[in-house]
Design an enzyme around this catalytic site. Sequence first.
Site, PDB file in Angstrom:
ATOM      1  N   ASP A 289      40.432  46.753  34.875  1.00  0.00           N
ATOM      2  CA  ASP A 289      40.102  48.148  34.617  1.00  0.00           C
ATOM      3  C   ASP A 289      40.532  48.963  35.845  1.00  0.00           C
ATOM      4  O   ASP A 289      40.942  48.414  36.874  1.00  0.00           O
ATOM      5  CB  ASP A 289      38.615  48.300  34.325  1.00  0.00           C
ATOM      6  N   HIS A 290      40.418  50.263  35.739  1.00  0.00           N
ATOM      7  CA  HIS A 290      40.934  51.182  36.747  1.00  0.00           C
ATOM      8  C   HIS A 290      40.256  50.958  38.102  1.00  0.00           C
ATOM      9  O   HIS A 290      39.055  51.170  38.253  1.00  0.00           O
ATOM     10  CB  HIS A 290      40.693  52.615  36.286  1.00  0.00           C
TER      11      HIS A 290
END
Length: 765
Positions: A289-290
Amino acid sequence: MKRTRISRIGLGLLLGLNSACLLAAEGPAVPQPGQSKDDFINQLMGQMTQQEKIGQLRLVSVGPDHPKPVLLDEIAAGTTGAIFNTVVRPGIRDLQDAAMKSRLKIPLFFAYDVVHGHRTVFPIGLGLAASWDMGAVATSARIAAEEASADGLNLTYSPTVDIARDPRWGRVSEGFGEDTYLVSRIAETVVKSYQGKGLDQPGTIMAGVKHFALYGAGEGGRDYNTVDMSLPRMFQDSLPPYRAAIDAGAGAVMVSLNSVNGVPSTANKWLLQDVLRQQWGYKGVLLSDHGAVMELIKHGVAGEPREAARLAIAAGVEMNMNDDLYGKELPELLKAGAIQQSDIDRACRDVLAAKWDMGLFKDPYRYLQGADPVDTDAESRLHRAEARDVARKGMVLLKNQGDVLPLKRNSTIALIGPLADSKRDVMGSWSAAGKAFQAVTVLEGMGHATRGKGALLYAKGANVTNDEEIIKYLNEYNQDVVIDKRSPQAMIDEAVAKAKMADVVVAVVGEAQGMAHEASSKANLRISASQLDLLKALKATGKPLVLVLMNGRPLDLRWESENADAMLETWFSGTEGGNAIADVLFGDYNPAGKLAMTFPRSVGQIPIYYNHLNTGRPFDHEHPNKYTSRYFDSQNGPLYPFGYGLSYTSFSVSDVKLSSAKMHKGDTLTARVTVKNTGKRAGETVVQLYLRDLVASISRPVKELKGFRKVMLQPGESKVVEFPIREQDLRFYDGSLRYASEPGDFKVMIGLDSDDVKEGQFTLL
């Protein structure tokens, strides 16, 4: 000197081999006719430098951290694997052109958050789930794939299949609710609809199932928070939807931001390797994820960036989203022997395999065929009819006292509320590339429906909130919430004046879309004070009061439920939301939606969900007792249970009939009921099958959804609805994670929601 004679054929072969070697060393990564995926990737990886391999693990966004001119040079140098957040064809073409200038010409893939539609926005996930209609879910995903791939996108960070039982969490809006069986069915449907018969076919995108794992179970409903869960519960309740998506062929998995039993998912080798790869046989690519790799430092499992990169690549995280940690740290980690060459090769291989599956090696511009549209946002690109139909199917009629609904077109209607004319809010969170100017508001939809027939009076009545800190929070990145500068009393006075002139009042209230989003966890589930003040003033007029709810989570609706004459839950219903809502309000469509999450009476009941364990002292609503599992200061049980939803007609369900009272392993028995439309309108309803294992080696839920059927009936019409029950439906994970059924008695429950059921019983021998 003795000369060796070489034939022309032999010389030709040698020259050909030398040319092939030269092409292999410097030429483009293009498969040869008949070449298999494995052979091609082996050959390609044999040509790649270490820098190029690590570059394939880089997933970045064009923006302040990666300005386009710099990124174009990096792509041309072969040090970038994929791009996200670029969603127009000219921009994607520019970046792919840069990749074609690199030494090996390895194409990029392009990803985006296509969550509930792309150019055409469909209802949020919770609204799609409320349809209990896999055909409608498939339609939304198929159209999203067609529109996204036409823009040049190859992969979506979707579906979100986290089981969510705490409505304080903002991202319940994005997923499909609280139930393992229903979410698993939707997960399978969405993946197959995105990916079609093969990702090398037109109109497809790769599904990136998320968030692996247990992201929806954060303590306190706070986003990004800790998850601590027993293994039996994990395998029984939370993991099956991810497994269903994998079994359906999802090409990518996004790793969650939370920790699981103390180990962040991004560094969780047991989760990513032992469970996902080995037990489930997953072969696709794993995405962080980011910023999640760097966040391992804040989690407290890594002391500095290099250690964070080591933990993530060793655990199996193959593409690092957004930051450049892998590029900076993996070479030194490899040199120091802290990671193995096999770690990098495995990750690179899976990224290349994904690109092969997308058809990008055969044609890097496959998703960019034809001329770029003159107008990316052209009306002709939208699928309005399908969006309207799907939106109607997910709306849930919560109350309809005195048959206030459907509305009469020739009446005078006062349409009031801060969300009645909000194009941004009707689309909801994660509305992808959808454009607010193309969305239909409730005011517009009801205007279309009443034009030339009745009178429609409008007043905003209130701001969605008057809390300045909340407004500042919601508008931190975009000016999404527009505040009317009039005094609250002036707005209410205008609304009351309009209400007094009307036959009926329709109030559109709930949440701004940003209140039900990532990083939008809430401790208070009530409608804001500004809106509640408005509703109380409208109620005081004595006019029939219809509430149209826009929200991305179950709310505390005690006052609303007691005081409104009718309530329609519309969620955030997308591009055609206003027209779809009008269709339901005026009876052009008979609502059939059912809740995919339990609505609590108050935040103090959370977590509240239908398939809980019984405890040794269960509360009995009919015979309440002090020393039972209950709240003494509140009515117990949900305000609206899982599976609940009314219609403009009524239905009856007969007693349950079983084909046999006994089942042997390997057998299937049939449970059947007769459902009858006892009202005066044609309508659909969802017939739901629940099972309960009465005695087992561990405590089992009071009921579990195991099947459902959507049935359309004319007035007075009856239909027999049958459900097969197999031994596989009785299996569960015991305390040793053994997945099996156990002999004993089972209760069968069939009804129109999880509370109102008819019962039968059988024995597994």
